[in-house]
Scaffold this active site. Structure first.
Site, short mmCIF file in Angstrom:
data_model
loop_
_atom_site.label_atom_id
_atom_site.label_comp_id
_atom_site.label_asym_id
_atom_site.label_seq_id
_atom_site.Cartn_x
_atom_site.Cartn_y
_atom_site.Cartn_z
N HIS A 127 -32.37 -28.65 -45.02
CA HIS A 127 -31.24 -29.48 -44.60
C HIS A 127 -31.38 -30.85 -45.24
O HIS A 127 -32.48 -31.42 -45.26
CB HIS A 127 -31.19 -29.63 -43.08
CG HIS A 127 -31.04 -28.30 -42.41
ND1 HIS A 127 -29.84 -27.64 -42.36
CD2 HIS A 127 -31.96 -27.50 -41.82
CE1 HIS A 127 -30.03 -26.48 -41.75
NE2 HIS A 127 -31.30 -26.36 -41.41
N ILE A 128 -30.28 -31.36 -45.73
CA ILE A 128 -30.28 -32.68 -46.36
C ILE A 128 -30.58 -33.75 -45.31
O ILE A 128 -31.38 -34.65 -45.53
CB ILE A 128 -28.91 -32.93 -47.04
CG1 ILE A 128 -28.70 -31.89 -48.16
CG2 ILE A 128 -28.81 -34.34 -47.58
CD1 ILE A 128 -27.27 -31.77 -48.63
N SER A 129 -29.91 -33.63 -44.17
CA SER A 129 -30.11 -34.59 -43.08
C SER A 129 -31.21 -34.08 -42.14
O SER A 129 -31.56 -32.89 -42.18
CB SER A 129 -28.80 -34.75 -42.30
OG SER A 129 -28.41 -33.52 -41.73
N PRO A 140 -21.32 -23.54 -46.03
CA PRO A 140 -20.00 -24.16 -46.03
C PRO A 140 -20.00 -25.68 -46.14
O PRO A 140 -20.83 -26.35 -45.55
CB PRO A 140 -19.39 -23.71 -44.70
CG PRO A 140 -20.51 -23.19 -43.89
CD PRO A 140 -21.56 -22.72 -44.86
N ASN A 141 -19.05 -26.15 -46.91
CA ASN A 141 -18.73 -27.57 -47.13
C ASN A 141 -19.68 -28.28 -48.07
O ASN A 141 -19.42 -29.41 -48.47
CB ASN A 141 -18.66 -28.33 -45.78
CG ASN A 141 -17.57 -27.81 -44.89
OD1 ASN A 141 -16.42 -27.71 -45.33
ND2 ASN A 141 -17.89 -27.44 -43.67
N TYR A 144 -25.30 -37.81 -46.14
CA TYR A 144 -25.66 -36.80 -47.15
C TYR A 144 -25.95 -37.37 -48.54
O TYR A 144 -26.32 -36.63 -49.44
CB TYR A 144 -24.54 -35.75 -47.25
CG TYR A 144 -24.31 -35.02 -45.94
CD1 TYR A 144 -25.25 -34.11 -45.47
CD2 TYR A 144 -23.17 -35.25 -45.17
CE1 TYR A 144 -25.05 -33.44 -44.26
CE2 TYR A 144 -22.97 -34.59 -43.97
CZ TYR A 144 -23.91 -33.69 -43.52
OH TYR A 144 -23.72 -33.04 -42.34
N ASN A 197 -29.77 -23.49 -47.51
CA ASN A 197 -29.16 -24.49 -46.64
C ASN A 197 -27.92 -23.82 -46.06
O ASN A 197 -26.85 -23.85 -46.68
CB ASN A 197 -28.79 -25.76 -47.41
CG ASN A 197 -28.22 -26.82 -46.47
OD1 ASN A 197 -27.90 -26.53 -45.31
ND2 ASN A 197 -28.08 -28.04 -46.97
N ARG A 249 -18.17 -37.11 -49.52
CA ARG A 249 -17.84 -37.56 -48.16
C ARG A 249 -19.14 -37.90 -47.42
O ARG A 249 -20.19 -37.36 -47.73
CB ARG A 249 -17.13 -36.43 -47.39
CG ARG A 249 -15.65 -36.34 -47.64
CD ARG A 249 -15.03 -35.33 -46.67
NE ARG A 249 -15.59 -35.47 -45.34
CZ ARG A 249 -15.89 -34.43 -44.53
NH1 ARG A 249 -15.69 -33.20 -44.95
NH2 ARG A 249 -16.40 -34.64 -43.34
N ARG A 294 -29.76 -35.76 -35.06
CA ARG A 294 -28.31 -35.78 -34.96
C ARG A 294 -27.83 -35.26 -33.60
O ARG A 294 -28.61 -35.09 -32.68
CB ARG A 294 -27.72 -34.99 -36.13
CG ARG A 294 -28.20 -35.59 -37.46
CD ARG A 294 -27.58 -34.96 -38.64
NE ARG A 294 -26.13 -35.06 -38.60
CZ ARG A 294 -25.31 -34.32 -39.35
NH1 ARG A 294 -25.83 -33.45 -40.19
NH2 ARG A 294 -24.02 -34.45 -39.26
N GLU A 317 -36.01 -22.95 -45.36
CA GLU A 317 -34.77 -23.47 -44.78
C GLU A 317 -34.68 -24.95 -45.14
O GLU A 317 -35.67 -25.68 -44.99
CB GLU A 317 -34.79 -23.30 -43.26
CG GLU A 317 -33.57 -23.89 -42.58
CD GLU A 317 -33.67 -23.84 -41.05
OE1 GLU A 317 -34.64 -23.24 -40.52
OE2 GLU A 317 -32.78 -24.41 -40.40
N ASP A 375 -30.09 -11.95 -39.54
CA ASP A 375 -30.47 -10.53 -39.69
C ASP A 375 -30.71 -10.17 -41.16
O ASP A 375 -31.64 -9.43 -41.47
CB ASP A 375 -29.40 -9.61 -39.09
CG ASP A 375 -29.42 -9.61 -37.57
OD1 ASP A 375 -30.43 -10.05 -36.99
OD2 ASP A 375 -28.41 -9.19 -36.97
N ALA A 396 -23.44 -25.22 -41.47
CA ALA A 396 -23.05 -24.92 -40.08
C ALA A 396 -23.47 -23.51 -39.63
O ALA A 396 -23.67 -23.28 -38.43
CB ALA A 396 -21.55 -25.12 -39.91
O1 CA2 Z 1 -28.06 -31.65 -43.53
C1 CA2 Z 1 -27.68 -30.56 -43.97
O2 CA2 Z 1 -27.97 -30.14 -45.08
C2 CA2 Z 1 -26.80 -29.67 -43.08
O3 CA2 Z 1 -27.18 -28.32 -43.26
C3 CA2 Z 1 -25.37 -29.90 -43.51
C4 CA2 Z 1 -24.33 -29.24 -42.62
C5 CA2 Z 1 -24.56 -29.50 -41.16
O4 CA2 Z 1 -23.72 -28.65 -40.40
C6 CA2 Z 1 -26.00 -29.25 -40.79
O5 CA2 Z 1 -26.16 -29.65 -39.49
C7 CA2 Z 1 -26.97 -30.02 -41.64
C8 CA2 Z 1 -22.93 -29.73 -42.92
C9 CA2 Z 1 -22.56 -29.75 -44.34
C10 CA2 Z 1 -21.33 -30.57 -44.47
O6 CA2 Z 1 -21.18 -30.81 -45.82
C11 CA2 Z 1 -20.73 -32.01 -46.21
C12 CA2 Z 1 -20.88 -32.26 -47.53
C13 CA2 Z 1 -20.48 -33.46 -48.03
C14 CA2 Z 1 -19.93 -34.38 -47.22
C15 CA2 Z 1 -19.77 -34.11 -45.90
C16 CA2 Z 1 -20.17 -32.91 -45.38
#
Ligand code: CA2
Length: 150
Positions: free
Chosen positions: A100-102, A11-12, A24, A74, A19, A107, A98, A87, A77
């Site tokens: 994650h960008i960050s 998601p997102n 990110y 990835n 953003r 965090r 797995e 599962d 959330a």
């Molecule tokens: O760092 C990552 O890739 C995360 O999986 C991104 C998730 C966050 O919940 C994880 O802790 C780490 C959130 C993605 C939110 O996506 C956005 C994309 C663009 C701008 C802002 C948020």
């Protein structure tokens, strides 16, 4: 025909590059997909994003059935909440990366405990969007090595 690598995004992540660039980066998910395809070379790639948990579960099932050579995920959330995705991933017998960008460990506390890390072959976090092509290359390397050993 080589089995595909699945790259699944939660998601997102469709908002990537639009953003919070300080966390990110400025790269969009479309650009990340292009980087992944370039890194994969002739290996077929299924690159997908969904804001819906069930859809990600269905894609993991698809990867199991096809079968896929490996999964890069990835879960965003869902990393911290989804026993259902955990599962589904448990049923996949190939390598799982797995991603994650960050750096989730740098965090807030809510981002520290990944459910997926328990079953992942490897974890990449904190390399920004560049983590994606690195994940593709390392997964392709693992897959090729196994094929040569088989
Ligand atoms: O760092 C990552 O890739 C995360 O999986 C991104 C998730 C966050 O919940 C994880 O802790 C780490 C959130 C993605 C939110 O996506 C956005 C994309 C663009 C701008 C802002 C948020």
């Amino acid at each position: 025909m080589t089995d595909p690598i699945y790259v699944l995004n939660g998601p997102n992540l469709n908002r990537l590059g639009k953003r919070e660039p300080e966390i990110y980066g400025h790269t969009t998910l479309i650009e990340v997909e292009a980087w992944c395809r370039q890194a994969a070379g002739s290996t077929p790639l299924e690159f997908r994003q969904s804001n819906r948990e069930y859809e990600i579960i269905e894609w993991v099932h698809e990867a199991i059935e096809r079968p896929a050579a490996g999964i890069i995920i990835n879960p965003a959330a869902f990393t911290f909440t989804s026993i259902a995705i955990l599962d589904a991933l448990k049923m996949f017998s190939g390598p799982i990366m797995e991603l994650h960008i960050s750096n989730i460990h740098k965090r807030e506390e809510i981002y520290h405990h990944s459910l997926v890390s328990r079953i992942a072959t490897g974890v990449i976090a904190g390399l920004g969007p560049h983590g994606y092509p690195i994940a593709v290359k390392s997964l392709a390397g693992m897959i090729n090595q196994n094929l040569r050993q088989a």
